[in-house]
Design an enzyme around this catalytic site. Sequence first.
Site, PDB file in Angstrom:
ATOM      1  N   ASP A  74      -9.216   2.467  -4.364  1.00 17.03           N
ATOM      2  CA  ASP A  74      -8.741   2.064  -3.557  1.00 17.03           C
ATOM      3  C   ASP A  74      -9.277   3.429  -2.363  1.00 17.03           C
ATOM      4  O   ASP A  74      -8.229   4.498  -2.655  1.00 17.03           O
ATOM      5  CB  ASP A  74      -6.918   2.361  -3.222  1.00 17.03           C
ATOM      6  CG  ASP A  74      -5.911   2.420  -2.424  1.00 17.03           C
ATOM      7  OD1 ASP A  74      -5.969   2.630  -0.970  1.00 17.03           O
ATOM      8  OD2 ASP A  74      -4.415   2.508  -2.945  1.00 17.03           O
ATOM      9  N   LYS A  81       2.430  11.878   4.950  1.00 18.45           N
ATOM     10  CA  LYS A  81       1.797  12.004   3.595  1.00 18.45           C
ATOM     11  C   LYS A  81       0.932  12.808   2.559  1.00 18.45           C
ATOM     12  O   LYS A  81       1.840  13.122   1.737  1.00 18.45           O
ATOM     13  CB  LYS A  81       1.480  10.314   2.764  1.00 18.45           C
ATOM     14  CG  LYS A  81       0.961   9.770   1.446  1.00 18.45           C
ATOM     15  CD  LYS A  81       0.271   8.451   2.193  1.00 18.45           C
ATOM     16  CE  LYS A  81       0.501   7.892   0.474  1.00 18.45           C
ATOM     17  NZ  LYS A  81       0.519   6.844   0.508  1.00 18.45           N
ATOM     18  N   ASP A  89       4.697  -0.303   0.855  1.00 22.67           N
ATOM     19  CA  ASP A  89       4.188   0.678   1.230  1.00 22.67           C
ATOM     20  C   ASP A  89       3.993   1.524   1.597  1.00 22.67           C
ATOM     21  O   ASP A  89       4.130   1.517   2.867  1.00 22.67           O
ATOM     22  CB  ASP A  89       2.738   0.184   0.575  1.00 22.67           C
ATOM     23  CG  ASP A  89       1.282   0.686   0.915  1.00 22.67           C
ATOM     24  OD1 ASP A  89       1.315   1.670   1.139  1.00 22.67           O
ATOM     25  OD2 ASP A  89       0.305   0.091   0.689  1.00 22.67           O
ATOM     26  N   GLU A 113      -0.406   2.981  -6.794  1.00 24.07           N
ATOM     27  CA  GLU A 113      -0.984   2.346  -5.308  1.00 24.07           C
ATOM     28  C   GLU A 113      -2.258   1.158  -6.100  1.00 24.07           C
ATOM     29  O   GLU A 113      -1.770  -0.424  -5.758  1.00 24.07           O
ATOM     30  CB  GLU A 113      -1.420   2.315  -4.153  1.00 24.07           C
ATOM     31  CG  GLU A 113      -0.237   3.209  -3.486  1.00 24.07           C
ATOM     32  CD  GLU A 113      -0.737   4.185  -2.313  1.00 24.07           C
ATOM     33  OE1 GLU A 113      -2.062   5.187  -2.328  1.00 24.07           O
ATOM     34  OE2 GLU A 113       0.465   4.348  -2.037  1.00 24.07           O
TER      35      GLU A 113
END
Lengths: 174, 613
Positions: free
Chosen positions: B204, B84, B21, B182
Site C-alpha cells: 500500500d 495526515k 478512507d 488500510e
Amino acid sequence: MTHFDLFNLPPSVDLDVKALEDLHRKLSLESHPDRLASGADARARRLAAEKSASLNEAIKVLKDPVRRAFYVLELKGVKLDTEQAAAKLKMPLEFLEEIMERREALEAAKAGRKLEAAQSMGKEIHAALTQSLSLAQDALRKDDVAKASLALGRVRYYARFLEEVDAFEEELSS
Amino acid sequence: MKGFLQIHDPLKPRGSVVGIDLGTTNSLVAAMINGKPECLVADEGGSKLLPSVVHYAANGSVIVGRHAFDVLPEYPTDTIKSVKRFMGKSLGDLETKKLGAYKFVSGKGVVRFDVAGGQPVTPIEVSGEILRQLKRRAESHFAGKVEQAVITVPAYFDDAQRQATKDAGRLAGLEVLRLLNEPTAAALAYGLDKGVQGLYAVFDLGGGTFDISILELVDGVFQVKSVGGDSSLGGDDFDRAIAHQVLDARGITAPNVQQVASLLQLARAAKERLTDAAQTELVFEGVPFPLSRADFNAWIQPLLLKTGSSVRRALKDAGVTTADVKGVVLVGGSTRVPAVRDYVAELFGQPALADIDPDQVVAYGAAIQADLLTNEDRKDEVLLLDVIPLSLGLETMGGITEKLIERNSAIPTAQGQLFTTFQDGQTGMDIHVVQGERELVADNRSLARFRLSGIPPMAAGMGRVQVTFRVDADGILSVAAKEETTGITQQITVKPTHGLTDEEIEQMLLDSIDHAEDDMQRRLLAEQRVEAERLLIDGAKQLFENGDLLSREERAALEKEFVRLERLRKIETNHEALKAAITEIDTLARPFVERIMDRAIGQAAVGQRVEDF
C-alpha cells in the site's frame, strides 16, 4: 488456567502447530469482541476482549518452539525469564567465556558496520540454538528439569545474541 | 430485557453506517449498497475522491476538497494539504516543518497551524473538517443521519497517530466503530469479492504513507501475520524528488512559498502523465523542463529501495518467504506509477493484483467492516484478526526500553509487568510509556508519562506494582496499575504527549457549536436539501404506485413542481427559500396524499375482515 488448558491440550513440547493455529482460529471466532451483538454491554465486551487477549498470548507462546519449551519448563517450576532467575542456573564457565567472546566479535562487527560478518555469526549461533533446544526438548520429555534448565539457559543466551543480530540488520536497512 | 431494548431502541435510530478512507491526498466514503460496497459522491462535480485539502478563508469559512485544492497556490499558508502526515506529531518531530509552507504556532505538544480567519487549528481539527464533509455527503446520499463509521489508518500508525484519528472522528460527530488498518481493509475487499484463500501481501503506497501487510485468509478469518512500513513515505516524496530536480536545474536555492506550492502541483501532474507517457514536459514560470520516465524512475529509486527493506522485514516477522505468498495486492494511488509496479513484481517474483481500483479498495473494505460490525445477520461471516505495528514498552534504568508488547502481536492483547520500589518509604513511581523497536528510549517515540502514587511507605523492594498494558481492537493502548499489597488500582488513560486532552476536544466540540454561525447556515441548508431530496424520492414513488389517483392535469402540475424543486435543490443557497418551496409542494400534494391514505386504509380494512373470519 495455563496456555495449554485454553486449547484443552496436555502440556508438552511436542505440538502440531498447524492444528493449534486452526484451533486458535476456531476459538477466536467464538470469543472475539467483534462477534458480540451491537447492543452488548461493556462488561460482556471487556470479558470478550480479555478472552481474546489470553488466546492471542497463548498462541504466541505455544506456536514458537523456543517459547513453548521455556513455558513447559515454567510449568515444571523453573522460571528463566528474569536476570536473577537465570543467574541462579550456574551456567558452566567455559560456556559463559565462549559467549562473551562471541559477543565481543559481534560488537566489533557492529562498530565496523560489517553486516555479512554479523550474519554469518548469527548462522552459527542459530545452529547452536537449534541443538540446545532439541536437548532441552528431550530433557523435558523425560521430565529431567535440571538438564532442561541448563540447555534452555544456553538457548536464552543464543536467542539474545540473535536478537542483537536482527536489530543490527534492521538498523542498517532503515 | 434491558439489553434487548438497547439493540432495538426505536427512539434512537442509528442511521446508516459508512466506511471512510481518510487519505493523505484524497479521502473517500463508502457504504454497502444492495450488498456491495460502493463509494459515494464526496466532492463537487460528482467526484468520489475528496481531495484531503482544507482551506481556511479570512472570513472564517472553511472549504474542503477540490475548491480548496484550487486555491492552494494562492493561499499556501491557509490551505492545509497532506494533514495526515502531521497527525499525532509535534513541532519537535523531525521533518514536520519541511512538509509545506505553513506557519506554525510555536509551543510544545500538538502541532498548530496559524491560518486565516480565527484560531490556529490542529491537524485533528483539519482532519475533522474532512471527515465532517464526508459525513455530510453520505447524509445527503442516504437522506438521513450518518453517525457511525469505520475509519482506516495506515497499519504503521503509532498510538498517537491512531488516537488523533479517533479524536478527529469525534470532532466530526462520528462514533468511530473501529480504526481499521488500510491494508487489512484492502484484503477484506479482495477476500470477499474474489474469494481468495491463502497467504497474501498487501503493498500500500499512498500519498504520504507506505504499508506492507502479510495476511493469511482461511475460512472467513483474515489473520494479519505482520505489518511494516514507513508512516512518512509516499507519492508526495515522488513529487518532491521532481521538484528538487527542477529547482536544481534552474539554480533556485531559496524558493519562496508560492514557488514551492505551485512547483509541487506541477510535479505531481508531470508524475501522473509519466504513467502513460515515456516523456513529458513541466513548464515552471514559463520555462519548460523536459523529463523522461527513465529519469523519474532513477530519481525515485532510493524511495523504492526503502519499501523493499520494509517488505523483507515484514516477511521475516511473519516467518514466511516470497515463495509462500500467493498474491500481492496493490493499494494506493502511488502504485499506479509503473516503476512501483515493476519493483513490486521483481520483489515478489510475480505480477501484482490491481483488479479492484487501488484508490477505492480501502474504502470498500472499511464499508464492509462497518457492515460486519453493525449488521447482526453478518456477524458470523468474517472476522479480522489484526496486529499492532510497533512494540510497546516502558523506560527502565539508564534510559533503556523494556518491551512489554512486541510488534506484530495479535490484538486485542494484554501484558503485565511487576515493578518493585527501589527506595525505603517510596510512595510514587514514574512511568514512561514508549513505542518503537530501538533499545534506547531516546530513539523511540514517547507516548506518555505519568506518576503512580499512593504506594504505602515500606522498605525498598517491598512495594510491588503490577503494570498492565492493554491494546484494544483499534490498536489503542490503555494502562492499568495495581499496588499488590493494598490492592489499590489505578486506571490511566494514556493520552499521547502529542495529542489533545479530553478537555480540549470537548472545548473544540463546544466551539464548533457556539461560534459556527456559518456552519449552522450550511447545516440548515444541507438539511433542507436532504428534505427536498426525500420529498422528490417519495413523490416519484407515489406517482409510480398511486398515479392513477390523479387526474392528468393534477399529475402534470405536480410533476412540474417536482422539476422546479429538483433544480432549486441544486442551486438554492438560502435554506429558507428552499424550505418555502418544499412547503409549497407539500400543500399542493395534500389532496393526493389524502387519497393515498384512504386507499391504504381501505386495503387495511379489507385485510382486517379477512382475518376476523
